[in-house]
Each structure stands twice: as C-alpha cells, then as structure tokens.
Write a protein that holds these residues in place. Structure first.
Motif, PDB file in Angstrom:
ATOM      1  N   ALA A   1       2.342   1.974  -3.451  1.00 29.97           N
ATOM      2  CA  ALA A   1       1.300   2.458  -4.359  1.00 29.97           C
ATOM      3  C   ALA A   1       0.971   3.922  -4.062  1.00 29.97           C
ATOM      4  CB  ALA A   1       0.054   1.588  -4.242  1.00 29.97           C
ATOM      5  N   GLU A   2       0.945   4.281  -2.789  1.00 27.71           N
ATOM      6  CA  GLU A   2       0.649   5.670  -2.423  1.00 27.71           C
ATOM      7  C   GLU A   2       1.758   6.609  -2.885  1.00 27.71           C
ATOM      8  OE1 GLU A   2      -0.295   8.241   1.606  1.00 27.71           O
ATOM      9  OE2 GLU A   2      -0.474   6.056   1.637  1.00 27.71           O
TER      10      GLU A   2
ATOM     11  N   ASP B   1       3.133  10.580  -9.476  1.00 30.19           N
ATOM     12  CA  ASP B   1       2.501  10.701 -10.787  1.00 30.19           C
ATOM     13  C   ASP B   1       1.600  11.925 -10.888  1.00 30.19           C
ATOM     14  OD1 ASP B   1       3.738   8.485 -11.746  1.00 30.19           O
ATOM     15  OD2 ASP B   1       2.078   7.110 -11.290  1.00 30.19           O
ATOM     16  N   GLY B   2       1.201  12.480  -9.749  1.00 28.07           N
ATOM     17  CA  GLY B   2       0.267  13.607  -9.751  1.00 28.07           C
ATOM     18  C   GLY B   2       0.942  14.900 -10.151  1.00 28.07           C
TER      19      GLY B   2
ATOM     20  N   ARG C   1       0.820  -1.211   0.000  1.00 25.66           N
ATOM     21  CA  ARG C   1       0.000   0.000   0.000  1.00 25.66           C
ATOM     22  C   ARG C   1       0.858   1.267   0.000  1.00 25.66           C
ATOM     23  NH1 ARG C   1      -1.390   3.349   3.919  1.00 25.66           N
ATOM     24  NH2 ARG C   1      -0.444   2.004   5.470  1.00 25.66           N
TER      25      ARG C   1
ATOM     26  N   ARG D   1       3.816   6.102  -5.414  1.00 25.42           N
ATOM     27  CA  ARG D   1       3.730   6.184  -6.880  1.00 25.42           C
ATOM     28  C   ARG D   1       2.614   7.136  -7.307  1.00 25.42           C
ATOM     29  NH1 ARG D   1       6.882   2.664  -9.604  1.00 25.42           N
ATOM     30  NH2 ARG D   1       7.667   0.858  -8.462  1.00 25.42           N
ATOM     31  N   ARG D   2       1.481   7.072  -6.600  1.00 22.03           N
ATOM     32  CA  ARG D   2       0.349   7.949  -6.924  1.00 22.03           C
ATOM     33  C   ARG D   2       0.720   9.409  -6.683  1.00 22.03           C
ATOM     34  NH1 ARG D   2      -3.281   5.164  -4.386  1.00 22.03           N
ATOM     35  NH2 ARG D   2      -3.026   6.256  -2.423  1.00 22.03           N
ATOM     36  N   MET D   3       1.478   9.671  -5.598  1.00 19.14           N
ATOM     37  CA  MET D   3       1.889  11.047  -5.307  1.00 19.14           C
ATOM     38  C   MET D   3       2.877  11.565  -6.357  1.00 19.14           C
ATOM     39  SD  MET D   3       2.285  10.871  -1.162  1.00 19.14           S
ATOM     40  CE  MET D   3       3.240  12.343  -1.082  1.00 19.14           C
TER      41      MET D   3
END
Length: 82
Positions: free
Chosen positions: A9-10, A16-17, A6, A12-14
């Motif tokens: 993934a968090e 990519d934003g 988790r 990576r999401r940050m």
C-alpha cells in the motif's frame, strides 16, 4: 485472497503521487559520464593486456637466455701442479 499488506500500500501511494522533476541536462551528463567510464575501462583493459604480453615476453626471454647461469670464463685458470 489475502488483503494487501502495508508495504504494498505504501509503494502504491508513492507511485500514485507527484513524480519529482528531472533536472535539465541529466541525460547528457549521464551519457558523457558513461562515455568517460567506457574509455577508462578500455584503457585499463589495454594496459592489462600489454602487461600480460610483457610478462610472457620476459618469461620466454628468461627461459631461452637463462640469465641466472654465469657466463663462461673467457680466460683459463692457471695450471697448478705441473
């Protein structure tokens, strides 16, 4: 192979934003502050070395002059018993 966790993934999401905008002049302000800090550290180092040299000079003076020993008397004490 294990599934991504988790936290990964968090992150990576940050990443990519949308990235936040850097304030204008941030690099110049950082350079000025860094120069000021470097000058402060140099002055502090110089003061430390001067304090160290003063302590060494005082120690050498104290060992050679021995100020804790009273000076010799300039007059002789009166002769008693003659």
């Amino acid at each position: 192979m294990s599934p991504p966790d988790r936290k990964e993934a968090e992150v990576r999401r940050m990443l990519d934003g949308p990235h936040p905008l850097v304030p204008p002049g941030l690099g110049l302000r950082a350079a000025v502050r860094g120069r000021r800090l470097l000058l402060w550290r140099r002055r502090l180092g110089l003061a430390g070395w001067l304090l160290f040299l003063a302590a060494v000079a005082f120690t050498v003076w104290a060992v050679t002059q021995q100020p804790w020993i009273p000076p010799p008397s300039r007059t002789t004490p009166p002769l008693e018993g003659w």
